[in-house]
Design an enzyme around this catalytic site. Structure first.
Site, PDB file in Angstrom:
ATOM      1  N   LYS A   1     -14.700 -28.154  67.530  1.00  0.00           N
ATOM      2  CA  LYS A   1     -14.673 -29.241  66.552  1.00  0.00           C
ATOM      3  C   LYS A   1     -16.047 -29.459  65.922  1.00  0.00           C
ATOM      4  O   LYS A   1     -16.487 -30.584  65.710  1.00  0.00           O
ATOM      5  CB  LYS A   1     -14.176 -30.519  67.212  1.00  0.00           C
ATOM      6  CG  LYS A   1     -12.774 -30.374  67.782  1.00  0.00           C
ATOM      7  CD  LYS A   1     -12.240 -31.669  68.322  1.00  0.00           C
ATOM      8  CE  LYS A   1     -10.873 -31.541  68.943  1.00  0.00           C
ATOM      9  NZ  LYS A   1      -9.888 -30.852  68.192  1.00  0.00           N
ATOM     10  N   CYS A   2     -16.707 -28.372  65.607  1.00  0.00           N
ATOM     11  CA  CYS A   2     -18.077 -28.393  65.092  1.00  0.00           C
ATOM     12  C   CYS A   2     -18.090 -27.876  63.658  1.00  0.00           C
ATOM     13  O   CYS A   2     -17.233 -27.086  63.266  1.00  0.00           O
ATOM     14  CB  CYS A   2     -18.940 -27.495  65.992  1.00  0.00           C
ATOM     15  SG  CYS A   2     -20.641 -27.263  65.479  1.00  0.00           S
ATOM     16  N   GLY A   3     -19.061 -28.301  62.888  1.00  0.00           N
ATOM     17  CA  GLY A   3     -19.212 -27.788  61.531  1.00  0.00           C
ATOM     18  C   GLY A   3     -19.470 -26.286  61.500  1.00  0.00           C
ATOM     19  O   GLY A   3     -19.231 -25.627  60.492  1.00  0.00           O
TER      20      GLY A   3
ATOM     21  N   THR B   1     -17.934 -24.172  63.620  1.00  0.00           N
ATOM     22  CA  THR B   1     -16.804 -23.521  64.277  1.00  0.00           C
ATOM     23  C   THR B   1     -16.287 -22.324  63.488  1.00  0.00           C
ATOM     24  O   THR B   1     -15.839 -21.337  64.067  1.00  0.00           O
ATOM     25  CB  THR B   1     -15.666 -24.538  64.539  1.00  0.00           C
ATOM     26  OG1 THR B   1     -16.181 -25.570  65.387  1.00  0.00           O
ATOM     27  CG2 THR B   1     -14.468 -23.899  65.207  1.00  0.00           C
TER      28      THR B   1
END
Length: 164
Positions: A35-37, A39
């Site tokens: 759930k990371c920018g 990803t």
């Protein structure tokens, strides 16, 4: 730990993943999060894996929830996410911590071998990358903003030492 090949982190099923099986291979290690920018880097990591795995590259992902709670899922949820969304076929091991008193020995060792930007040894965010050569030495480290596709030159140079 005196050697990369002495490390035995746990895989997603909580079984030892013995790094001695990686002798003679080039290994890219990445702390990952769903759930990371960053990803979307999974897609480029998988492309590198498909292109270079047969030539001796192994990629290993370590899920980590230390940065903004961006990897909250269970091992099964993480595996499903990686497979369904990015077709990930490289090993994604057990969720770990990369900084602090509970940092996994893999990351304690990696950070001791190669400091980051301006000498900072800690991991700053998800998707930091370490390249380990075929002799078990860390040859480079990149921050989160470096797209995996930019690592090809370094990977190709490291692969020249791999015995076919």
């Amino acid at each position: 730990m005196t050697s990369f090949y002495d490390l035995k982190p746990l895989d997603a099923k909580k079984q030892p993943y013995d790094f001695s099986q990686l002798k003679g291979k080039v290994v890219l290690i990445v702390n990952v999060a769903s759930k990371c920018g960053f990803t979307k880097q999974y897609a480029d990591l998988e492309a590198l894996y498909k292109k270079y795995n047969a030539k001796g590259l192994e990629i290993i992902g370590f899920p980590c929830n230390q940065f903004g709670g961006q990897e909250p899922g269970s091992a099964d949820e993480i595996a499903s996410f990686c497979s369904l969304n990015y077709g990930v076929s490289f090993p994604v091991l057990d969720k770990i911590e990369v900084n602090g008193n509970n940092a996994d020995p893999v990351y304690v060792w990696l950070k001791s071998q190669k400091s980051g930007f301006l000498g900072f040894s800690g991991i700053k965010w998800n998707f930091e990358k370490f390249l380990v050569d075929a002799n078990g030495h860390v040859v480079n480290r990149w921050g989160s903003i470096t797209n995996p596709s930019k690592l090809e030159g370094d990977i190709e140079r490291a692969l020249k030492d791999v015995k076919a």
